[in-house]
Design an enzyme around this catalytic site. Structure first.
Site, PDB file in Angstrom:
ATOM      1  N   GLU A   1      46.105  62.409  58.517  1.00  0.00           N
ATOM      2  CA  GLU A   1      47.096  61.875  59.223  1.00  0.00           C
ATOM      3  C   GLU A   1      48.459  61.879  58.356  1.00  0.00           C
ATOM      4  O   GLU A   1      49.607  61.729  58.828  1.00  0.00           O
ATOM      5  CB  GLU A   1      47.029  60.363  59.321  1.00  0.00           C
ATOM      6  CG  GLU A   1      46.031  60.077  60.563  1.00  0.00           C
ATOM      7  CD  GLU A   1      46.047  58.545  60.885  1.00  0.00           C
ATOM      8  OE1 GLU A   1      46.755  58.063  61.504  1.00  0.00           O
ATOM      9  OE2 GLU A   1      44.901  58.090  60.424  1.00  0.00           O
TER      10      GLU A   1
ATOM     11  N   THR B   1      31.032  40.896  35.639  1.00  0.00           N
ATOM     12  CA  THR B   1      30.908  41.672  36.803  1.00  0.00           C
ATOM     13  C   THR B   1      32.175  41.859  37.490  1.00  0.00           C
ATOM     14  O   THR B   1      32.077  43.006  38.395  1.00  0.00           O
ATOM     15  CB  THR B   1      29.879  41.043  37.787  1.00  0.00           C
ATOM     16  OG1 THR B   1      30.514  39.687  38.073  1.00  0.00           O
ATOM     17  CG2 THR B   1      28.575  40.604  37.262  1.00  0.00           C
ATOM     18  N   ASP B   2      33.513  41.437  37.020  1.00  0.00           N
ATOM     19  CA  ASP B   2      34.489  41.444  38.162  1.00  0.00           C
ATOM     20  C   ASP B   2      34.999  43.011  37.893  1.00  0.00           C
ATOM     21  O   ASP B   2      35.419  43.753  38.960  1.00  0.00           O
ATOM     22  CB  ASP B   2      35.618  40.693  37.688  1.00  0.00           C
ATOM     23  CG  ASP B   2      35.182  39.350  38.114  1.00  0.00           C
ATOM     24  OD1 ASP B   2      34.383  38.870  39.009  1.00  0.00           O
ATOM     25  OD2 ASP B   2      36.232  38.279  37.915  1.00  0.00           O
TER      26      ASP B   2
ATOM     27  N   SER C   1      35.665  39.634  32.279  1.00  0.00           N
ATOM     28  CA  SER C   1      36.015  41.135  32.459  1.00  0.00           C
ATOM     29  C   SER C   1      37.416  41.236  33.296  1.00  0.00           C
ATOM     30  O   SER C   1      37.736  42.320  33.389  1.00  0.00           O
ATOM     31  CB  SER C   1      34.848  41.815  32.938  1.00  0.00           C
ATOM     32  OG  SER C   1      34.678  41.386  34.453  1.00  0.00           O
TER      33      SER C   1
ATOM     34  N   LYS D   1      31.849  45.981  43.358  1.00  0.00           N
ATOM     35  CA  LYS D   1      31.357  44.776  43.738  1.00  0.00           C
ATOM     36  C   LYS D   1      31.865  44.291  45.082  1.00  0.00           C
ATOM     37  O   LYS D   1      32.848  44.497  45.482  1.00  0.00           O
ATOM     38  CB  LYS D   1      32.168  43.919  42.639  1.00  0.00           C
ATOM     39  CG  LYS D   1      31.482  42.239  42.655  1.00  0.00           C
ATOM     40  CD  LYS D   1      32.159  41.606  41.763  1.00  0.00           C
ATOM     41  CE  LYS D   1      31.721  40.157  41.634  1.00  0.00           C
ATOM     42  NZ  LYS D   1      32.000  39.296  40.360  1.00  0.00           N
TER      43      LYS D   1
ATOM     44  N   TYR E   1      31.503  27.775  35.299  1.00  0.00           N
ATOM     45  CA  TYR E   1      30.868  28.011  34.081  1.00  0.00           C
ATOM     46  C   TYR E   1      31.758  28.432  33.126  1.00  0.00           C
ATOM     47  O   TYR E   1      33.119  28.941  33.296  1.00  0.00           O
ATOM     48  CB  TYR E   1      29.776  29.194  34.357  1.00  0.00           C
ATOM     49  CG  TYR E   1      30.274  30.296  34.878  1.00  0.00           C
ATOM     50  CD1 TYR E   1      30.407  30.355  36.450  1.00  0.00           C
ATOM     51  CD2 TYR E   1      31.083  31.087  34.148  1.00  0.00           C
ATOM     52  CE1 TYR E   1      31.047  31.543  36.889  1.00  0.00           C
ATOM     53  CE2 TYR E   1      31.445  32.484  34.948  1.00  0.00           C
ATOM     54  CZ  TYR E   1      31.530  32.498  36.075  1.00  0.00           C
ATOM     55  OH  TYR E   1      32.281  33.527  36.484  1.00  0.00           O
TER      56      TYR E   1
ATOM     57  N   THR F   1      29.859  36.684  32.535  1.00  0.00           N
ATOM     58  CA  THR F   1      28.987  35.334  33.102  1.00  0.00           C
ATOM     59  C   THR F   1      27.469  35.679  32.479  1.00  0.00           C
ATOM     60  O   THR F   1      27.042  34.628  32.150  1.00  0.00           O
ATOM     61  CB  THR F   1      28.751  35.432  34.380  1.00  0.00           C
ATOM     62  OG1 THR F   1      30.174  35.298  35.101  1.00  0.00           O
ATOM     63  CG2 THR F   1      27.866  34.380  35.242  1.00  0.00           C
TER      64      THR F   1
HETATM   65  N1  GLU Z   1      35.279  36.627  35.851  1.00  0.00           N
HETATM   66  C1  GLU Z   1      34.357  36.821  35.154  1.00  0.00           C
HETATM   67  C2  GLU Z   1      33.914  38.331  34.554  1.00  0.00           C
HETATM   68  O1  GLU Z   1      33.973  39.226  35.216  1.00  0.00           O
HETATM   69  C3  GLU Z   1      32.924  36.345  35.589  1.00  0.00           C
HETATM   70  C4  GLU Z   1      32.532  37.102  36.498  1.00  0.00           C
HETATM   71  C5  GLU Z   1      31.133  37.689  36.237  1.00  0.00           C
HETATM   72  O2  GLU Z   1      30.647  38.015  35.013  1.00  0.00           O
HETATM   73  O3  GLU Z   1      30.243  37.577  36.818  1.00  0.00           O
HETATM   74  O4  GLU Z   1      33.586  38.415  33.365  1.00  0.00           O
END
Ligand code: GLU
Length: 373
Positions: free
Chosen positions: A328, A136-137, A103, A209, A70, A57
């Site tokens: 456990e 970010t994923d 990602s 995340k 996006y 992103t």
């Molecule tokens: N799903 C995409 C990725 O991880 C967009 C999410 C992001 O970058 O925030 O690249």
């Protein structure tokens, strides 16, 4: 060689204070005095940052289809840098495009490419620090992977954004500015891989995340952020810790072995685990309930896996807390590994790297998870 030649070489080739001092030492005292203090401070004040862009992103643009839609990966690394006012005052930045993926499509090939390029850049003294732009994923996985395979303590800072460029609350430019600020900071030396998001600095072992859309999506639930950054300051609140780092080698054949994650739930049977065994998994990580629990049927299937020499790791589907040994589940008797504070996706990666390095004995694997080997 005149000192000016030496200076030009030093500026062009290294840009680091240490090499400038070496250049000065090579000249006579009188020539050395020719070096202006501005030149010296220009050199010392301008760390060289290699920016490796991978997509996500942070390099996306808002899409008119919907309020939050996006297109990921539309903007290339060099353009990203140009779009951040003042970033050129922090460091001299050289951008390279490694990939252009969301990602969710991050894979072994790109990871190995990243690791090799970073090793090369540091070995050849091409850069003082690296910044990686990333979706970010799975940013936490790439950070954790690199932390386990890079052998330099120079800063490697991963950064992403939750909102694309062009959206009303785009967080990419500020995150990128702060990532370069952290990478360029003398305080970051000796800290290796870090993730910068939303004014916080996190360690690869702990960051995860925690939200699908919020700008404040990242946290380190078991430890907290290791530091804070704003456009005027970088503050670390934890000392550098390298003990949790295994320093493993990259797989010689360029491919990480298969390790599956199985998600535990009520009414769980052992079929997915048996499928993983039949499909040739070299390791199985269970995202267990609570402190790494699962049904009797699932445990029996894991016993079948361990009996075949497959590495079995109990992790948790919860976002915080440790999975301890022998609480456990009798890990000693069954030959299982407890993931401690590693979530399933990081437990999977560490297991892959360990198997690739020939480490499959549960006791040794457990030591690597504890960071005590
Ligand atoms: N799903 C995409 C990725 O991880 C967009 C999410 C992001 O970058 O925030 O690249």
């Amino acid at each position: 060689m005149s000192i000016n030649t030496i200076n030009r070489k030093a500026l062009r080739l290294c840009g680091s204070a240490a090499l400038l001092i070496a250049a000065l030492a090579a000249g006579t005292g009188a020539q050395a005095a020719d070096v202006s203090s501005q030149q010296a401070s220009a050199v010392t004040a301008m760390p060289r940052v290699l920016l490796l862009a991978t997509g996500g992103t942070i390099s996306g643009t808002a899409d008119p289809r919907s309020a939050i839609g996006y297109n990921s990966g539309n903007v290339k690394g060099q353009e990203l840098v140009r779009g951040v006012p003042g970033i050129d005052k922090l460091a001299s930045i050289n951008a390279e495009q490694i990939s252009n993926v969301g990602s969710q499509d991050m894979n072994d090939k790109i990871w190995l490419q990243l690791a090799r390029r970073i090793d090369e850049a540091f070995e050849r003294n091409e850069a003082d620090a690296v910044v990686i732009t990333h979706g970010t994923d799975t940013i936490e996985e790439t950070a954790f992977f690199l932390n386990n395979v890079l052998h330099s303590d120079k800063p490697v800072v991963l950064v992403g954004s939750m909102r694309p460029g062009g959206s009303t609350s785009a967080d990419g430019p500020n995150n990128l500015y702060e990532a370069v600020e952290v990478a360029a900071s003398p305080q970051s030396r000796g800290r290796g891989v870090m993730v910068v998001m939303n004014d916080q600095i996190h360690a690869p072992r702990w960051i995860t995340k925690t939200n699908t859309t919020a700008v404040q999506a990242f946290a380190s639930p078991n430890a907290g952020a290791i530091g804070y950054v704003d456009p005027a300051s970088v503050r670390f609140v934890m000392p550098a810790v390298q003990s949790a780092r295994a320093a493993l080698s990259l797989p010689a054949n360029g491919q990480l072995p298969r390790v599956d994650i199985v998600y535990a739930h009520s009414n769980m049977d052992g079929r997915q685990i048996d499928h993983a065994i039949a499909d040739g998994a070299k390791g199985i990580v269970v995202a267990g309930e609570g402190d790494g629990d699962m049904s009797k049927e699932a445990l029996a299937a894991l016993d079948r896996a361990a009996a075949k020499g497959i590495v079995v790791v109990r992790s948790t589907r919860l976002v915080s807390g440790f999975v301890n040994r022998n609480v456990e589940v009798d890990d000693d008797k069954r030959g299982f590994v407890a993931s401690l504070d590693l979530n399933p996706q990081k437990a999977r990666l560490l297991t892959q790297l360990l198997v690739a390095n020939g480490v499959t004995d549960p006791f040794k694997v457990q030591q690597a998870f504890s960071g005590t080997w």
